[in-house]
Design a protein around this motif. Structure first.
Motif, PDB file in Angstrom:
ATOM      1  N   GLY A  60       3.667  61.627 -24.577  1.00 23.18           N
ATOM      2  CA  GLY A  60       2.635  60.792 -23.959  1.00 23.18           C
ATOM      3  C   GLY A  60       2.676  59.346 -24.431  1.00 23.18           C
ATOM      4  N   GLY A  61       3.495  59.064 -25.450  1.00 20.77           N
ATOM      5  CA  GLY A  61       3.577  57.711 -26.009  1.00 20.77           C
ATOM      6  C   GLY A  61       4.563  56.830 -25.261  1.00 20.77           C
ATOM      7  N   HIS A  62       4.565  55.553 -25.626  1.00 19.73           N
ATOM      8  CA  HIS A  62       5.384  54.546 -24.948  1.00 19.73           C
ATOM      9  C   HIS A  62       6.391  53.891 -25.894  1.00 19.73           C
ATOM     10  N   LEU A  63       7.517  53.489 -25.319  1.00 16.57           N
ATOM     11  CA  LEU A  63       8.508  52.643 -25.997  1.00 16.57           C
ATOM     12  C   LEU A  63       8.595  51.347 -25.216  1.00 16.57           C
ATOM     13  N   LEU A  64       8.482  50.215 -25.922  1.00 16.77           N
ATOM     14  CA  LEU A  64       8.627  48.903 -25.296  1.00 16.77           C
ATOM     15  C   LEU A  64       9.776  48.169 -25.972  1.00 16.77           C
ATOM     16  N   ALA A  65      10.847  47.934 -25.226  1.00 12.83           N
ATOM     17  CA  ALA A  65      11.986  47.162 -25.734  1.00 12.83           C
ATOM     18  C   ALA A  65      11.999  45.820 -25.004  1.00 12.83           C
ATOM     19  N   LEU A  66      11.849  44.768 -25.786  1.00 12.62           N
ATOM     20  CA  LEU A  66      11.713  43.423 -25.230  1.00 12.62           C
ATOM     21  C   LEU A  66      12.855  42.581 -25.784  1.00 12.62           C
ATOM     22  N   SER A  67      13.634  41.948 -24.908  1.00  9.41           N
ATOM     23  CA  SER A  67      14.811  41.198 -25.353  1.00  9.41           C
ATOM     24  C   SER A  67      14.882  39.852 -24.651  1.00  9.41           C
ATOM     25  N   HIS A  68      15.541  38.906 -25.296  1.00  7.37           N
ATOM     26  CA  HIS A  68      15.866  37.667 -24.589  1.00  7.37           C
ATOM     27  C   HIS A  68      16.894  38.015 -23.512  1.00  7.37           C
ATOM     28  N   PRO A 102      -5.689  52.866 -27.823  1.00  4.59           N
ATOM     29  CA  PRO A 102      -5.062  52.664 -29.130  1.00  4.59           C
ATOM     30  C   PRO A 102      -4.815  53.984 -29.859  1.00  4.59           C
ATOM     31  N   GLY A 103      -3.690  54.021 -30.581  1.00  6.36           N
ATOM     32  CA  GLY A 103      -3.342  55.179 -31.395  1.00  6.36           C
ATOM     33  C   GLY A 103      -2.528  54.672 -32.576  1.00  6.36           C
ATOM     34  N   THR A 104      -1.363  55.283 -32.800  1.00  5.17           N
ATOM     35  CA  THR A 104      -0.485  54.820 -33.876  1.00  5.17           C
ATOM     36  C   THR A 104       0.659  54.011 -33.275  1.00  5.17           C
ATOM     37  N   SER A 105       1.078  52.955 -33.977  1.00  7.18           N
ATOM     38  CA  SER A 105       2.157  52.115 -33.453  1.00  7.18           C
ATOM     39  C   SER A 105       3.171  51.803 -34.543  1.00  7.18           C
ATOM     40  N   LEU A 106       4.414  51.591 -34.101  1.00  6.60           N
ATOM     41  CA  LEU A 106       5.514  51.202 -34.981  1.00  6.60           C
ATOM     42  C   LEU A 106       6.232  50.032 -34.331  1.00  6.60           C
ATOM     43  N   THR A 154      -5.713  44.709 -35.144  1.00  9.36           N
ATOM     44  CA  THR A 154      -7.051  44.187 -34.833  1.00  9.36           C
ATOM     45  C   THR A 154      -7.530  44.638 -33.451  1.00  9.36           C
ATOM     46  N   HIS A 155      -6.703  45.387 -32.738  1.00  7.45           N
ATOM     47  CA  HIS A 155      -7.097  45.923 -31.428  1.00  7.45           C
ATOM     48  C   HIS A 155      -7.141  47.458 -31.451  1.00  7.45           C
ATOM     49  N   GLY A 156      -7.413  47.993 -32.627  1.00  2.02           N
ATOM     50  CA  GLY A 156      -7.704  49.423 -32.709  1.00  2.02           C
ATOM     51  C   GLY A 156      -6.541  50.331 -33.062  1.00  2.02           C
ATOM     52  N   TRP A 157      -5.336  49.771 -33.235  1.00  2.37           N
ATOM     53  CA  TRP A 157      -4.182  50.602 -33.545  1.00  2.37           C
ATOM     54  C   TRP A 157      -4.030  50.786 -35.052  1.00  2.37           C
ATOM     55  N   LYS A 158      -3.512  51.950 -35.445  1.00  4.46           N
ATOM     56  CA  LYS A 158      -3.025  52.155 -36.813  1.00  4.46           C
ATOM     57  C   LYS A 158      -1.573  51.698 -36.776  1.00  4.46           C
ATOM     58  N   ALA A 159      -1.324  50.504 -37.291  1.00  5.95           N
ATOM     59  CA  ALA A 159      -0.071  49.810 -36.992  1.00  5.95           C
ATOM     60  C   ALA A 159       0.868  49.778 -38.193  1.00  5.95           C
ATOM     61  N   THR A 160       2.140  50.074 -37.938  1.00  2.00           N
ATOM     62  CA  THR A 160       3.185  49.993 -38.961  1.00  2.00           C
ATOM     63  C   THR A 160       4.234  48.988 -38.487  1.00  2.00           C
ATOM     64  N   GLY A 161       4.698  48.150 -39.415  1.00  4.03           N
ATOM     65  CA  GLY A 161       5.777  47.204 -39.114  1.00  4.03           C
ATOM     66  C   GLY A 161       6.954  47.445 -40.034  1.00  4.03           C
ATOM     67  N   LEU A 162       8.151  47.414 -39.468  1.00  2.00           N
ATOM     68  CA  LEU A 162       9.393  47.641 -40.222  1.00  2.00           C
ATOM     69  C   LEU A 162      10.300  46.437 -40.017  1.00  2.00           C
ATOM     70  N   ASP A 163      10.849  45.897 -41.111  1.00  2.00           N
ATOM     71  CA  ASP A 163      11.806  44.803 -40.946  1.00  2.00           C
ATOM     72  C   ASP A 163      12.817  44.842 -42.080  1.00  2.00           C
ATOM     73  N   ILE A 164      14.036  44.400 -41.789  1.00  2.00           N
ATOM     74  CA  ILE A 164      15.119  44.408 -42.766  1.00  2.00           C
ATOM     75  C   ILE A 164      14.914  43.343 -43.852  1.00  2.00           C
ATOM     76  N   SER A 165      14.085  42.323 -43.557  1.00  2.00           N
ATOM     77  CA  SER A 165      13.921  41.196 -44.475  1.00  2.00           C
ATOM     78  C   SER A 165      12.699  41.367 -45.380  1.00  2.00           C
ATOM     79  N   LEU A 210       3.021  54.348 -29.768  1.00  2.00           N
ATOM     80  CA  LEU A 210       3.678  53.149 -29.247  1.00  2.00           C
ATOM     81  C   LEU A 210       4.758  52.727 -30.234  1.00  2.00           C
ATOM     82  N   VAL A 211       5.988  52.556 -29.730  1.00  2.00           N
ATOM     83  CA  VAL A 211       7.077  52.007 -30.544  1.00  2.00           C
ATOM     84  C   VAL A 211       7.571  50.752 -29.830  1.00  2.00           C
ATOM     85  N   THR A 212       7.603  49.631 -30.563  1.00  2.00           N
ATOM     86  CA  THR A 212       8.063  48.376 -29.968  1.00  2.00           C
ATOM     87  C   THR A 212       9.269  47.842 -30.726  1.00  2.00           C
TER      88      THR A 212
END
Length: 216
Positions: free
Chosen positions: A141-149, A44-48, A63-74, A113-115
């Motif tokens: 060293g970080g990861h990008l996860l792009a998840l799509s239908h 765990p580290g920082t996530s967006l 809740t799994h150890g990340w310093k987590a940020t969420g961004l949304d247009i709404s 981590l950027v998702t």
């Protein structure tokens, strides 16, 4: 000087505000299986989380150890996410939510981590630009996860328009146009997950998963 909104941007905000305004809660609040499987082994580290909706994935990360940020247009979705964080007594130092359009938002920070999960809409928007912008926020060293239908749900009726697009992993990688001297492709494939359809029947969803790591 007034801030000038393009018609398309207003469509985006209005569309998602309407979407979230239709009911008390749109999403399940549970983390996506793909995220859980791919992220659990990481330190765990920082996530967006870009397009975080009501914050289910962000709260799971927090809740799994990340310093987590969420961004949304709404703003409606972000307010719900903040309420959920309070309900779960998640420390404010571990989670923050930002109501903004990714096209307008910027930061000097980078993240481990950027998702982007299901960053799709029934209208045109500069998705490839947003994918590349997301990649620019990934720390060495970080990861990008792009998840799509990857396809319409098995129960959904066919439609005669091309939005939202269902990108293949190859198309996602093409849009990202990563320099492979600087990135490793960890996973790029379509995965299936079992869900329950609105009818109550078991059903299958196909997700396009692109998981890449910036070289340290």
């Amino acid at each position: 000087m007034g801030h000038h909104h393009s018609a398309e941007e207003l469509d985006g905000v209005a569309f998602w505000e309407n979407h979230y305004g239709q009911s008390e809660r749109i999403w399940s609040g549970k983390v996506n299986q793909v995220i859980e499987n791919l992220v659990s082994p990481l330190t765990p580290g920082t996530s967006l989380d870009i397009g975080c909706g009501e914050g289910g994935d962000v709260l799971w990360l927090a809740t799994h150890g990340w310093k987590a940020t969420g961004l949304d247009i709404s703003p409606t979705a972000i307010n719900r996410a903040r309420e959920e964080a309070k309900k779960h007594d998640i420390d404010e130092a571990d989670v923050q939510f930002v109501a903004s359009d990714l096209g307008q938002w910027d930061t000097d920070l980078t993240f481990d981590l950027v998702t982007l999960s299901f960053f799709q809409a029934p209208f045109e928007f500069p998705r490839a630009d947003f994918l590349r912008k997301a990649a620019s926020f990934v720390a060495p060293g970080g990861h990008l996860l792009a998840l799509s239908h990857a396809a319409r749900p098995s129960w959904a009726p066919p439609v005669d328009h091309e939005f939202p697009a269902f990108p293949t992993p190859a198309e996602e990688l093409e849009a990202l146009s990563l320099d492979l001297d600087q990135w490793n492709i960890v996973k790029a494939e379509v995965v299936q997950r079992s869900i329950i359809a609105p009818t109550g029947e078991p059903a299958v969803m196909e997700d396009s998963v692109v998981f890449v790591q910036r070289k340290a």
